[in-house]
Write an enzyme that holds these catalytic residues in place. Sequence first.
Site, PDB file in Angstrom:
ATOM      1  N   SER A 176       0.860  -1.179   0.000  1.00  0.00           N
ATOM      2  CA  SER A 176       0.000   0.000   0.000  1.00  0.00           C
ATOM      3  C   SER A 176       0.897   1.230   0.000  1.00  0.00           C
ATOM      4  CB  SER A 176      -0.880  -0.003   1.261  1.00  0.00           C
ATOM      5  OG  SER A 176      -1.511   1.242   1.454  1.00  0.00           O
ATOM      6  N   TYR A 227      -2.236  -0.314  10.604  1.00  0.00           N
ATOM      7  CA  TYR A 227      -2.119  -0.801   9.221  1.00  0.00           C
ATOM      8  C   TYR A 227      -0.748  -0.472   8.630  1.00  0.00           C
ATOM      9  CZ  TYR A 227      -3.678  -1.629   4.372  1.00  0.00           C
ATOM     10  OH  TYR A 227      -3.822  -2.096   3.090  1.00  0.00           O
TER      11      TYR A 227
END
Length: 360
Positions: free
Chosen positions: A197, A210
């Site tokens: 990501s 995250y």
Amino acid sequence: MGWNFDKTGEVILWGGVSGGVALLLQGLGFSFCSWVFIGCWLLSAAAALQLSCIKVSAAGKAVVVTGCDHGIGHALALHLHQQGFRVFAGCLNDAGEGAARLREQQSDRLIVLPMDVTKQEQLIAAVQEVKLQLPEGEVLWGLVNNAAIMARGYVEWVPLQTYKKMIDVNVLGVLAATKAFLPLIRRARGRVVNMSSVSGVIGTGIMSPYTITKYAVEGLSDCLRQEMRQWGVAVCAVEPSNFNAATQLVTAEGVENQALEMWASMPEVVRSDYGKHHFDRIMRLQRESAQGGEKDLTPVLDALTEALTQRFPRARYRVVDTYYFLKVAAAIHLPEWMFDLLYLPQQTFLSMTSRACNPS
């Protein structure tokens, strides 16, 4: 796949290299440097773009994709099946709605496997099933480590157990699946594609649960890429920006449940210093942001497919819009204080400084 910022960056890179060559020749007294610059740039950029178009065939190749219950994994399983791959779709709930939709394809090239990446026995069983289902002459070409979960919150708010769960799925799950399937992929000289990501490149406040897992995936990808080079195995990381509208990795209901858990487990001193009003405001913004992001997964699916099929794959595929392209460039190349000045809301500094000086 059409034009994207990866290709833009490559063209700019070769422009910089060509400019350096032209400057060197100019320093040596040559007078035709502008033509050298233009010629070198055109030739090098064209060669790089042409190499990116060389593909390997999907014939005789199988791919394992984790996290196929919904979102990117589900869409990728269907997409790769359409491209001609044999797909082993790992689902956390192989009796769920997502698995049922995959089985509706009624294809012997799309096999649903029960696969909780945190359970070693399921991974071992999945490897055995892949070996059993692979026809003679076919190889396990790729593994796409897509399974992941999401949590948000300030570091002081998020329970330690939530961090452990995130690491268990997003990091150790990637590692466990990779170790399970790597012998088959190594013998095929295939691909390992890790779903990372932009959060693995840019640290963002309230995203630490995250973000730390995606930074770990980035590091794992780099280490494994170097180790596998001698075996002819390519390791790639795909770094999408915000596609939450399509994936629903974050939902308003999920944010609300996390908020209740965080407030209930928060030490009293932390509750007092931040205040319920501030906590509720931040969590309201998180619920609202759950509706944001790109709705079309096509750019992500294209990047994942390129990672699996390009003869000369990139180490990283960034699936970003203009905003994130510039933000990633700023995060990588600018000093931290300058990046913070550009992208960190100043009211956060002011409000939190005031709160720290005058705790309630």
